[in-house]
Enzyme design. Structure first.
Site, PDB file in Angstrom:
ATOM      1  N   ASP A  90       0.875  -1.161   0.000  1.00 25.94           N
ATOM      2  CA  ASP A  90       0.000   0.000   0.000  1.00 25.94           C
ATOM      3  C   ASP A  90       0.912   1.211   0.000  1.00 25.94           C
ATOM      4  OD1 ASP A  90      -3.019   1.030   1.784  1.00 25.94           O
ATOM      5  OD2 ASP A  90      -1.784   2.053   0.291  1.00 25.94           O
ATOM      6  N   ILE A  92       0.418   4.454  -0.100  1.00 28.41           N
ATOM      7  CA  ILE A  92      -0.003   5.454   0.885  1.00 28.41           C
ATOM      8  C   ILE A  92      -1.242   4.898   1.578  1.00 28.41           C
ATOM      9  CG2 ILE A  92      -0.853   7.780   1.303  1.00 28.41           C
ATOM     10  CD1 ILE A  92       0.695   8.808  -1.040  1.00 28.41           C
ATOM     11  N   ASP A  93      -1.045   4.379   2.796  1.00 30.05           N
ATOM     12  CA  ASP A  93      -2.213   3.947   3.569  1.00 30.05           C
ATOM     13  C   ASP A  93      -2.651   5.140   4.414  1.00 30.05           C
ATOM     14  OD1 ASP A  93      -4.101   1.924   4.340  1.00 30.05           O
ATOM     15  OD2 ASP A  93      -3.147   2.004   6.298  1.00 30.05           O
ATOM     16  N   ASP A 220      -3.732  -3.104   2.924  1.00 29.82           N
ATOM     17  CA  ASP A 220      -3.819  -2.261   4.117  1.00 29.82           C
ATOM     18  C   ASP A 220      -3.242  -2.960   5.349  1.00 29.82           C
ATOM     19  OD1 ASP A 220      -7.131  -1.301   3.052  1.00 29.82           O
ATOM     20  OD2 ASP A 220      -5.289  -0.131   2.840  1.00 29.82           O
TER      21      ASP A 220
END
Ligand code: LIP
Length: 281
Positions: A90, A92-93, A220
């Site tokens: 991910d 940019i979580d 995520d």
């Protein structure tokens, strides 16, 4: 984790740190915001650029490895986990946090072989907190050992969850019904960082006793799942069964007793699995 993956983990930490620099730099410029599944499911050019940076960097060192990346899947790649060495990314979580400048934004990189997590790296890049775990070797934050909370009385617990990106009235009702049930156990408080990966690292750090959510994706939670386990925590499905990282449902907690008490209050539902084959055109 087998020693053979040590250099892969070191590469993951280095590329996560580099990716964090890109994210921090992007915060000083206008973010080009786009949407995916609905008007509040946000993605930016930075998400896409960071995922490309990570994948290209890994491919140079490990050309036979496979990838599951949030933005690659969004662009149509299948979300299939085989026995092959697979990087679950991910970029940019907490994209909504990134768009708004809310300070919990993480680069999440998990690594699985034979469908078993071998290491996890979550870089909370606005806090400059590098969370890491390798199978059988513990969990750390900036080199400090992590251990989950010892609190097993749920009425003394802090719980984390998120509202997700669905605005379907039936889904929202189930989310709020579960939230109401858990709040009124009662627990000390409910919080949400806006990032599943950061929420799981907060469980591993001992400042949150449990995190639950329905609607997340494997990218995520893959890295965070090992960080929680290696910090002494437990994972399960929202119905109390075994966790399935493709199911889009998770409970991560400091203990089975707290996890099972939270499960009792969750109104479960089943979003389409991450590995559901795309509809034929
Ligand atoms: C986010 C998750 C969060 C969930 C959001 C979103 P993203 O991931 O970390 O738990 O509630 O809907 O899915 O999209 O920022 O990578």
């Amino acid at each position: 984790m087998a020693d053979v993956w040590q250099n892969a983990m070191e590469h993951a930490v280095a590329v996560a740190r580099r990716a964090g620099e890109v994210v921090r730099e992007a915060l000083h410029h206008d973010r080009k915001v786009m949407t995916k599944s609905c008007s509040v499911d946000l993605v930016t050019q930075t998400d896409q650029n960071v995922e490309t940076l990570i994948i290209q960097s890994v491919k140079e060192k490990f050309p036979t490895h496979r990838f599951i990346g949030e933005e690659s899947v969004a662009a149509g790649e299948a979300c299939i986990l085989t026995d092959r060495p697979t990087w679950i990314i991910d970029p940019i979580d907490g994209t909504t946090n990134f768009v708004h400048g809310f300070p919990f934004v993480a680069v999440s990189i998990g690594f699985a072989v034979n469908k078993e997590m071998q290491f996890g790296v979550v870089y909370s890049c606005l806090e400059d907190k590098m969370y890491t775990a390798s199978r059988g070797h513990g969990a750390f934050c900036n080199g400090e050992t992590l251990h989950v909370s010892q609190q097993t009385d749920v009425k003394q617990a802090m719980v984390a969850t998120e509202f997700g990106s669905s605005r379907d009235p039936e889904v929202v009702e189930k989310i709020f019904s579960s939230l109401r049930n858990i709040l009124c156990i009662p627990v000390h408080g409910v919080r949400g960082a806006g990032s599943a990966a950061v929420n799981m690292c907060l469980v591993a750090s001992g400042c949150v006793e449990a995190y639950y959510e329905t609607g997340i994706h494997i990218w995520d939670v893959a890295a965070g799942s090992l960080i929680v386990s290696e910090a002494g925590g437990v994972l399960m499905d929202v119905n109390g069964g075994d966790v399935d990282l493709m199911s889009r449902r998770i409970v991560a907690a400091n203990s089975r007793v707290v996890a099972e008490r939270i499960v009792m209050e969750i109104e479960a539902f089943s979003p389409p699995r991450d590995d559901t084959p795309p509809l034929a055109p």
